[in-house]
Design a protein around this motif. Structure first.
Motif, PDB file in Angstrom:
ATOM      1  N   ARG A 179      65.822  29.343  81.026  1.00 44.95           N
ATOM      2  CA  ARG A 179      66.199  30.163  79.876  1.00 44.95           C
ATOM      3  C   ARG A 179      65.694  31.579  80.041  1.00 44.95           C
ATOM      4  O   ARG A 179      64.582  31.811  80.492  1.00 44.95           O
ATOM      5  N   ASP A 180      66.515  32.536  79.671  1.00 45.04           N
ATOM      6  CA  ASP A 180      66.151  33.943  79.737  1.00 45.04           C
ATOM      7  C   ASP A 180      65.540  34.336  78.399  1.00 45.04           C
ATOM      8  O   ASP A 180      66.224  34.843  77.520  1.00 45.04           O
ATOM      9  N   LEU A 181      64.250  34.074  78.242  1.00 39.99           N
ATOM     10  CA  LEU A 181      63.572  34.333  76.975  1.00 39.99           C
ATOM     11  C   LEU A 181      62.977  35.734  76.959  1.00 39.99           C
ATOM     12  O   LEU A 181      62.415  36.184  77.953  1.00 39.99           O
ATOM     13  N   LEU A 182      63.105  36.393  75.834  1.00 42.38           N
ATOM     14  CA  LEU A 182      62.410  37.651  75.613  1.00 42.38           C
ATOM     15  C   LEU A 182      61.017  37.278  75.103  1.00 42.38           C
ATOM     16  O   LEU A 182      60.878  36.778  73.994  1.00 42.38           O
ATOM     17  N   LEU A 183      59.994  37.478  75.929  1.00 43.71           N
ATOM     18  CA  LEU A 183      58.658  37.032  75.572  1.00 43.71           C
ATOM     19  C   LEU A 183      57.982  37.961  74.569  1.00 43.71           C
ATOM     20  O   LEU A 183      57.311  37.505  73.666  1.00 43.71           O
ATOM     21  N   ARG A 184      58.161  39.258  74.721  1.00 43.53           N
ATOM     22  CA  ARG A 184      57.529  40.199  73.793  1.00 43.53           C
ATOM     23  C   ARG A 184      58.325  40.239  72.502  1.00 43.53           C
ATOM     24  O   ARG A 184      59.535  40.363  72.479  1.00 43.53           O
ATOM     25  N   SER A 185      57.593  40.139  71.399  1.00 46.81           N
ATOM     26  CA  SER A 185      58.228  40.135  70.077  1.00 46.81           C
ATOM     27  C   SER A 185      58.896  41.475  69.795  1.00 46.81           C
ATOM     28  O   SER A 185      58.307  42.533  69.986  1.00 46.81           O
ATOM     29  N   HIS A 186      60.136  41.422  69.329  1.00 50.42           N
ATOM     30  CA  HIS A 186      60.816  42.663  68.935  1.00 50.42           C
ATOM     31  C   HIS A 186      60.336  43.116  67.552  1.00 50.42           C
ATOM     32  O   HIS A 186      60.712  44.178  67.090  1.00 50.42           O
ATOM     33  N   HIS A 187      59.491  42.311  66.900  1.00 49.94           N
ATOM     34  CA  HIS A 187      58.890  42.680  65.611  1.00 49.94           C
ATOM     35  C   HIS A 187      57.571  43.449  65.796  1.00 49.94           C
ATOM     36  O   HIS A 187      57.082  44.065  64.866  1.00 49.94           O
ATOM     37  N   ALA A 188      57.001  43.379  66.994  1.00 52.82           N
ATOM     38  CA  ALA A 188      55.711  44.011  67.251  1.00 52.82           C
ATOM     39  C   ALA A 188      55.880  45.511  67.426  1.00 52.82           C
ATOM     40  O   ALA A 188      56.893  45.975  67.942  1.00 52.82           O
ATOM     41  N   PRO A 189      54.880  46.283  67.004  1.00 49.01           N
ATOM     42  CA  PRO A 189      54.952  47.729  67.203  1.00 49.01           C
ATOM     43  C   PRO A 189      54.867  48.076  68.693  1.00 49.01           C
ATOM     44  O   PRO A 189      54.298  47.320  69.492  1.00 49.01           O
ATOM     45  N   GLU A 190      55.454  49.196  69.059  1.00 50.02           N
ATOM     46  CA  GLU A 190      55.379  49.656  70.449  1.00 50.02           C
ATOM     47  C   GLU A 190      53.928  49.949  70.806  1.00 50.02           C
ATOM     48  O   GLU A 190      53.179  50.495  70.010  1.00 50.02           O
ATOM     49  N   SER A 191      53.554  49.605  72.020  1.00 51.81           N
ATOM     50  CA  SER A 191      52.150  49.845  72.425  1.00 51.81           C
ATOM     51  C   SER A 191      52.033  51.038  73.327  1.00 51.81           C
ATOM     52  O   SER A 191      52.931  51.585  73.841  1.00 51.81           O
TER      53      SER A 191
END
Length: 72
Positions: A60-72
Motif C-alpha cells: 500500500r502506498d500510505l502517506l505516513l506524515r499526517s496532512h493535519h500536522a503543521p509544517e515543520s
C-alpha cells in the motif's frame, strides 16, 4: 515479543503526539481495537509495522506524515 507502548507523532490521521499503552489495554486479556471508518484503526497497525520493520505493511502506498500536522 510483546509490544508495550507505541508513540505516534504526526502519523496518518494523528496530527499531534499520541501514546498507546498496550499493557493497560491488555490487562484483562484480549482487547478490541474498534471505531468509525476513518478513525485510524489501520493506521495504528501501519505504525506498528513501521516501528518494527521501518516500512508500512504490504504494497500500500500510505502517506505516513499526517496532512493535519503543521509544517515543520
Amino acid at each position: 515479543m510483546r509490544l508495550h507502548t507505541l508513540h505516534l507523532q504526526a502519523f496518518g490521521p494523528f496530527a499531534g503526539t499520541h501514546t498507546i499503552d498496550f499493557d493497560t489495554l491488555s490487562a484483562d486479556g484480549l482487547f478490541l481495537l474498534h471505531g468509525d471508518t476513518g478513525a485510524g484503526k489501520s493506521t495504528v497497525f501501519a505504525a506498528i509495522c513501521y516501528a518494527l520493520y521501518g516500512k508500512p505493511p504490504g504494497d500500500r502506498d500510505l502517506l505516513l506524515r499526517s496532512h493535519h500536522a503543521p509544517e515543520s
